[in-house]
Design a protein around this motif. Structure first.
Motif, short mmCIF file in Angstrom:
data_model
loop_
_atom_site.label_atom_id
_atom_site.label_comp_id
_atom_site.label_asym_id
_atom_site.label_seq_id
_atom_site.Cartn_x
_atom_site.Cartn_y
_atom_site.Cartn_z
N ASP A 1 2.83 78.41 49.51
CA ASP A 1 3.66 79.40 50.18
C ASP A 1 3.09 79.57 51.59
OD1 ASP A 1 5.45 81.46 50.78
OD2 ASP A 1 4.10 82.98 49.97
N ILE A 2 2.11 80.42 51.74
CA ILE A 2 1.36 80.55 52.99
C ILE A 2 -0.10 80.36 52.62
CG2 ILE A 2 0.77 82.02 54.94
CD1 ILE A 2 3.36 83.56 54.45
N LEU A 3 -0.74 79.34 53.17
CA LEU A 3 -2.11 78.98 52.79
C LEU A 3 -3.00 79.09 54.02
CD1 LEU A 3 -4.08 77.78 50.67
CD2 LEU A 3 -3.38 75.51 51.48
N GLU A 4 -4.08 79.87 53.90
CA GLU A 4 -5.04 80.01 54.99
C GLU A 4 -6.22 79.08 54.73
OE1 GLU A 4 -4.32 81.83 57.52
OE2 GLU A 4 -2.59 82.91 56.70
N LEU A 5 -6.58 78.28 55.75
CA LEU A 5 -7.69 77.35 55.65
C LEU A 5 -8.68 77.60 56.78
CD1 LEU A 5 -5.79 73.99 54.92
CD2 LEU A 5 -6.82 75.56 53.26
N GLY A 6 -9.91 77.09 56.58
CA GLY A 6 -10.94 77.21 57.60
C GLY A 6 -11.55 75.87 57.92
N PRO A 7 -12.50 75.83 58.83
CA PRO A 7 -13.12 74.56 59.22
C PRO A 7 -13.71 73.83 58.02
CG PRO A 7 -13.77 76.32 60.72
CD PRO A 7 -13.05 76.97 59.58
N GLY A 8 -13.42 72.54 57.91
CA GLY A 8 -13.96 71.72 56.83
C GLY A 8 -13.13 71.71 55.57
N ASP A 9 -12.13 72.56 55.46
CA ASP A 9 -11.26 72.53 54.28
C ASP A 9 -10.41 71.27 54.29
OD1 ASP A 9 -12.03 74.85 52.94
OD2 ASP A 9 -10.65 76.12 54.08
N VAL A 10 -10.22 70.71 53.09
CA VAL A 10 -9.44 69.49 52.93
C VAL A 10 -8.31 69.77 51.94
CG1 VAL A 10 -9.45 67.09 52.12
CG2 VAL A 10 -11.38 67.98 53.45
N LEU A 11 -7.12 69.31 52.27
CA LEU A 11 -5.97 69.47 51.38
C LEU A 11 -5.43 68.09 51.04
CD1 LEU A 11 -4.40 71.94 50.24
CD2 LEU A 11 -2.71 71.53 52.03
N ARG A 12 -5.22 67.86 49.75
CA ARG A 12 -4.63 66.60 49.28
C ARG A 12 -3.34 66.92 48.52
NH1 ARG A 12 -8.26 63.28 45.32
NH2 ARG A 12 -9.43 62.89 47.25
N ILE A 13 -2.24 66.29 48.92
CA ILE A 13 -0.94 66.52 48.29
C ILE A 13 -0.41 65.19 47.76
CG2 ILE A 13 1.44 67.30 48.64
CD1 ILE A 13 0.41 69.04 50.93
N GLY A 14 0.00 65.20 46.51
CA GLY A 14 0.65 64.03 45.91
C GLY A 14 2.09 64.35 45.61
N THR A 15 3.01 63.53 46.11
CA THR A 15 4.43 63.78 45.87
C THR A 15 4.92 62.99 44.66
OG1 THR A 15 5.29 62.01 47.30
CG2 THR A 15 4.76 64.12 48.34
N GLN A 16 6.10 63.33 44.22
CA GLN A 16 6.67 62.80 43.00
C GLN A 16 7.25 61.40 43.21
OE1 GLN A 16 7.63 65.31 44.80
NE2 GLN A 16 7.03 67.16 43.72
N GLY A 17 7.24 60.61 42.15
CA GLY A 17 8.00 59.37 42.15
C GLY A 17 9.37 59.61 41.55
N GLY A 18 10.32 58.74 41.86
CA GLY A 18 11.66 58.87 41.30
C GLY A 18 11.70 58.39 39.85
N GLY A 19 12.74 58.82 39.14
CA GLY A 19 12.93 58.35 37.77
C GLY A 19 13.31 56.87 37.74
N GLY A 20 12.99 56.22 36.63
CA GLY A 20 13.36 54.82 36.46
C GLY A 20 14.78 54.67 35.93
N PHE A 21 15.27 53.43 35.88
CA PHE A 21 16.62 53.15 35.38
C PHE A 21 16.53 51.95 34.43
CE2 PHE A 21 20.94 51.85 35.06
CZ PHE A 21 21.74 52.93 35.44
N GLY A 22 16.96 52.16 33.18
CA GLY A 22 16.99 51.09 32.20
C GLY A 22 15.67 50.96 31.44
N ASP A 23 15.72 50.28 30.32
CA ASP A 23 14.58 50.11 29.43
C ASP A 23 13.42 49.40 30.14
OD1 ASP A 23 12.80 49.55 27.39
OD2 ASP A 23 14.32 48.74 26.02
N PRO A 24 12.21 50.01 30.18
CA PRO A 24 11.07 49.33 30.81
C PRO A 24 10.74 47.98 30.19
CG PRO A 24 10.56 51.65 30.40
CD PRO A 24 11.86 51.37 29.71
N LEU A 25 11.05 47.81 28.89
CA LEU A 25 10.76 46.54 28.24
C LEU A 25 11.71 45.43 28.68
CD1 LEU A 25 9.95 47.72 24.60
CD2 LEU A 25 8.42 47.44 26.57
N ALA A 26 12.76 45.80 29.44
CA ALA A 26 13.68 44.79 29.96
C ALA A 26 13.32 44.37 31.39
CB ALA A 26 15.11 45.33 29.94
N ARG A 27 12.27 44.96 31.96
CA ARG A 27 11.88 44.56 33.32
C ARG A 27 11.25 43.17 33.29
NH1 ARG A 27 11.47 46.82 38.25
NH2 ARG A 27 9.73 46.32 39.64
N GLU A 28 11.61 42.36 34.26
CA GLU A 28 11.05 41.02 34.32
C GLU A 28 9.53 41.10 34.44
OE1 GLU A 28 12.71 38.15 36.97
OE2 GLU A 28 14.71 39.07 36.89
N PRO A 29 8.80 40.40 33.58
CA PRO A 29 7.33 40.48 33.62
C PRO A 29 6.73 40.15 34.98
CG PRO A 29 8.03 39.46 31.57
CD PRO A 29 9.27 39.62 32.41
#
Length: 676
Positions: A518-546
Motif C-alpha cells: 500500500d504505502i511502504l516506508e524504507l530507509g538506507p540499505g533496505d532491499v525489496l524483491r518482487i516476484g510477479t505472476q506467470g500466466g495460466g497454461g493451455f492444454g494438457d502438459p503431457l501433450a507438450r512436445e518434449p
C-alpha cells in the motif's frame, strides 16, 4: 491549401478505407509528438498516455494501434463535451481529471485529459483529445495513489472540465493554482506541453484533410468509419453461439483489510450483440478500488479483453469506438463498478483488469479455441519518492511497471514478462531509473523460473525485480497488485500460473514477506524483491512436445523438477530427451491424476478450497439481500452480513438463501431499516 478532391475520389468502400487510414495517420503522428516531447518517465518510457480524435457526439473515431495506451477507444467523452458545449471557441483547450464531472471519461485523478476543438471556417468539426498519467497530482501520498485511500479528496486536486486556454491565451492563474498543488510541477507542465504539441499537430492535420476533401466529406467520413467498425464487430460477434455465459472472480483487497471482492458476470450473446450484466457484483468499497464507469455501454475499462478478441478475429478491423457499440452493460448503482460520487478511484485498474479476466472467462465458454488462459492479472506501477535535500521537496518517479506473464494461447505459449492486454506499458531501462533516481539501485531484473502455468502451451513467465534504496524517508507505492491469493487459472487441463510475492530485505535476518504494497516506508540499505505472476497454461502438459520442455529447461523458464514431475520429460546424460523414459513417466503421471476429461478451467487448490467454503450461492444471496440500498449503506451492510455468515461457516453451518435473508433482516433492523 490544396484543392478539394471530388467526392467520388473518396466515396465508396475504397474511399472509406482512404479516410480511415488518413485518420489513423493523424492520431499516430499525435502520439509520436506527445511521446517525443514528454518529460516524465511515466510518459517518455512507460508510455502511459493517450491520443485520439473524437466526434462531436463524444465517440473516438481514430486512435493509435501501436503507441501509448491502446485500449481507450471506448472512452466516453459525451458528458465532458456536454459540460463545456455552451462556450467552445477556436483556440480553446479544455482540461479535466475529474471522474465525477466527466461521468466516466476520467477514471482516476492521476489521468489528466486535455482536448481541443477543431474548427473549419467557424464550424466545429471534431475534437483532438489526449491524456497523460501525471506523476503526482497531490493528495495524501507521493504519486497520489494508494489502495488504502477511501475518498476521492485524499487522491489529489480535482479539475472539472474548464479552459486551460481561452482562444489561444493561457489561463496562468488556473495553471499556477493547479501546479502548486502537486509535488512535481515542472514535470507536470512539461508533460502538459507535450499534450499541447499533440493537439496542435492533430488540428493542423485535420485542417489539411478538410482542405483536400472538404468539410462535408470529412464529417460524413467520421460517421462512416464508426459505422464500419461497428459492422465489422457485429459480424464477429454473430458467429458466437447465442446463450448466457457466467463467470466470476475476486479482487484481492487484503492489503486494505477488505478480503475478497467479487466481480460477477452474466454475458448474454444474442445475434450480433452482447449484454454484460454485472448483477451480484460487490458494492463499492472503502478503498481506492472503485471503478467509475457510470454504467456506460462499451466503457473502455470494462471491455478491454473483448476488444482484443475482436481485433484478433478481425485484424483489419477499423480501430475506433464503433467496435464497442454492440457491447451493452448493466451494472447496479453503488457497486464497485458503478460507485456513488465521493469514492476513491486511484487503484481502479485492479478492478478493471479483473473485469477483463471475467469477460474472457465467460466468452471462453462459448468459443473456447479463440481465447487464452488467464494472464497474470497484475498491472501495477511501482513508484518511488525520495527527499531532495537540496530543495526540501520530493523526487517522484516510476521504477518499473510490475507486470507478469500472459496466459497461454490455444496454439502458442504465453508472452514472457508482460501481458498482451498491457503490452503498451514499456519497461524502463535500468540506466534511466538510476539516472532519474540516484537513490535507487537495481540489483536484479529478469524472468521468474517456474512461474508460467504448465500446459501443452506454457503460460508466460513472470518477472523478478530487486532494488536497494540508499536514501532515508523513501516511500514506495504500488497500485493494482493482484493475484497473491488465487493464481491465474489454466485452461483445458493446464496448470494455473504462480501467485506473486513481495519480500523485504531477502537473505538477511530482517527478511519478511510483506505481501501487497500500500504505502511502504524504507530507509538506507533496505532491499525489496518482487516476484510477479506467470500466466495460466493451455492444454494438457503431457501433450507438450518434449523438445519444447527441454528448451524451456535450458532457457531457465522451468526447473528440472517441473520438467520431470509436471511435464513428465526425462533427459539423458547428454541433455537430450530420453523418449522411452519420457513415455513411461508420462503414463505414470496420467494414471495418478483425478481426471480423464480435461477440466475447462483449473483454478488451483486455494480457490477451490474457497469455493467449497463459500459457494457462489452464498455470494448471490448476500448480494440479493442488499440490492437497491444506497451505495454507502449497501457497502456497510454487505460487510456486516458477510461477517455474520462467516461466523456460521466457522461453526460448521452453511446458511441457505433463506438464512442469509434472515441475517440481512436482522442487520437491517439494527441499522434502522432499508431507508434509515
Amino acid at each position: 491549401m490544396s484543392q478539394s478532391r471530388p467526392y467520388s475520389a473518396v466515396d465508396g468502400k475504397a474511399g472509406l478505407a482512404i479516410l480511415s487510414n488518413r485518420f489513423q495517420a493523424v492520431v499516430d503522428e499525435m502520439a509520436q509528438a506527445l511521446f517525443r516531447t514528454a518529460h516524465t518517465v511515466f510518459v517518455k518510457e512507460t508510455q502511459d498516455y493517450g491520443a485520439a480524435l473524437v466526434s462531436l457526439k463524444g465517440e473516438v473515431f481514430a486512435a493509435p494501434r501501436r503507441s501509448g495506451v491502446l485500449m481507450m477507444i471506448g472512452m466516453p467523452m459525451d458528458d465532458a463535451i456536454a459540460a463545456i458545449s455552451h462556450d467552445v471557441r477556436e483556440g480553446d483547450v479544455f482540461i479535466s481529471n475529474d471522474p465525477e464531472a466527466t461521468r466516466g471519461m476520467c477514471t482516476h485523478l492521476s489521468d489528466v485529459f486535455l482536448w481541443k476543438p477543431v474548427f473549419h471556417e467557424g464550424e466545429l468539426v471534431c475534437y483532438a483529445w489526449s491524456f497523460i498519467h501525471m506523476t503526482d497530482v497531490g493528495g495524501r501520498t507521493a504519486g497520489s495513489i494508494a489502495p488504502s485511500s477511501y475518498e476521492v479528496y485524499q487522491e489529489g486536486i480535482r479539475i472539472p472540465p474548464q479552459k486551460l486556454f481561452r482562444e489561444g491565451v493561457l489561463d496562468e492563474v488556473f495553471l499556477d493554482t493547479f501546479l502548486i498543488n502537486t509535488r512535481t510541477p515542472e514535470q507536470n507542465w512539461g508533460d502538459m506541453k507535450a499534450c499541447l504539441a499533440a493537439l496542435n499537430t492533430a488540428e493542423r492535420r485535420v485542417r489539411e484533410l478538410i482542405g483536400r476533401y472538404g468539410r462535408d466529406r470529412i464529417m460524413r467520413g467520421i460517421d462512416e468509419v464508426l459505422d464500419y467498425a461497428e459492422a465489422q464487430a457485429r459480424r464477429v460477434i454473430e458467429h458466437v453461439p447465442d446463450g448466457t455465459y457466467r463467470f466470476s472472480d475476486f479482487i484481492e483487497a487484503d492489503m486494505v483489510g477488505l478480503g475478497l471482492i467479487r466481480i460477477n458476470l452474466a454475458m448474454t450473446i444474442a445475434g450480433d450483440g452482447m449484454l454484460l450484466d454485472f448483477a451480484g457484483t460487490a458494492p463499492q468499497v472503502r478503498a481506492a478500488l472503485n471503478l467509475p464507469t457510470y454504467g456506460k455501454d462499451g466503457h473502455w475499462m470494462l471491455i478491454t479483453g473483448l476488444v482484443n478478441w475482436l481485433c484478433t478475429q478481425e485484424p483489419e478491423i477499423a480501430y475506433n469506438a464503433g467496435i464497442v457499440r454492440p457491447m451493452k452493460v448493466k451494472i447496479p448503482k453503488g457497486s464497485i463498478l458503478n460507485p456513488e460520487p465521493g469514492a476513491a478511484y486511484g487503484a481502479r485498474y485492479s478492478t478493471s483488469h479483473k473485469v477483463c479476466d471475467v469477460t474472457i472467462g465467460a466468452l471462453a465458454q462459448a468459443v473456447p479455441e479463440e481465447l487464452p488462459a488467464t494472464d497474470s492479472g497484475q498491472g501495477s506501477i511501482l513508484l518511488v519518492s525520495v527527499p531532495d535535500f537540496s530543495t526540501g521537496r520530493s523526487k517522484v518517479s516510476v521504477i518499473q511497471p510490475i507486470v507478469g506473464g500472459s496466459g497461454a494461447r490455444p496454439t502458442a505459449d504465453g508472452v514472457d514478462g508482460t501481458m498482451v492486454i498491457l503490452n503498451f506499458l514499456r519497461n524502463v531501462p535500468t540506466e534511466m531509473i538510476e539516472r532519474e533516481m540516484p537513490a535507487i539501485v537495481i540489483r536484479r531484473y529478469g524472468l521468474r523460473e517456474d512461474s508460467g502455468g504448465a500446459g501443452r502451451w506454457r503460460g508466460g513467465t513472470g518477472t523478478i525485480i530487486e532494488f536497494e534504496t540508499r536514501s532515508p524517508y523513501t516511500t514506495i507505492t504500488s497500485r493494482a497488485m493482484e493475484r497473491y491469493i488465487f493464481p491465474p487459472a489454466g485452461r483445458r487441463g493446464a496448470e494455473p500460473g504462480t501467485t506473486g510475492f513481495t519480500t523485504l530485505n531477502p537473505g538477511t535476518g530482517r527478511e519478511r514477506d510483506i505481501g501487497k504494497i500500500d504505502i511502504l516506508e524504507l530507509g538506507p540499505g533496505d532491499v525489496l524483491r518482487i516476484g510477479t505472476q506467470g500466466g495460466g497454461g493451455f492444454g494438457d502438459p503431457l501433450a507438450r512436445e518434449p523438445r519444447l520442455v527441454r528448451d524451456d529447461l535450458l532457457n531457465g523458464f522451468i526447473s528440472g523438477k517441473t520438467a520431470n514431475d509436471v511435464y513428465g520429460v526425462v533427459l539423458d546424460a547428454t541433455g537430450e530427451v530420453d523418449e522411452a523414459a519420457t513415455a513411461r513417466r508420462r503414463r505414470e503421471i496420467a494414471a495418478g491424476r483425478g481426471w480423464t476429461v480435461p477440466p475447462e478451467f483449473t483454478f488451483g487448490p486455494a480457490r477451490e478450497a474457497y469455493h467449497a467454503r463459500w459457494p457462489a450461492g452464498l455470494h448471490d444471496a448476500i448480494a440479493a439481500a442488499t440490492e437497491g440500498l444506497p451505495g454507502l449503506k449497501r457497502q456497510l451492510l454487505h460487510g456486516l452480513i458477510s461477517e455474520r455468515v462467516k461466523r456460521r461457516l466457522d461453526e460448521g453451518t452453511v446458511p441457505d438463501a433463506a438464512a442469509v435473508a434472515a441475517i440481512a433482516d436482522e442487520v437491517l433492523h439494527l441499522a434502522g431499516g432499508r431507508h434509515g
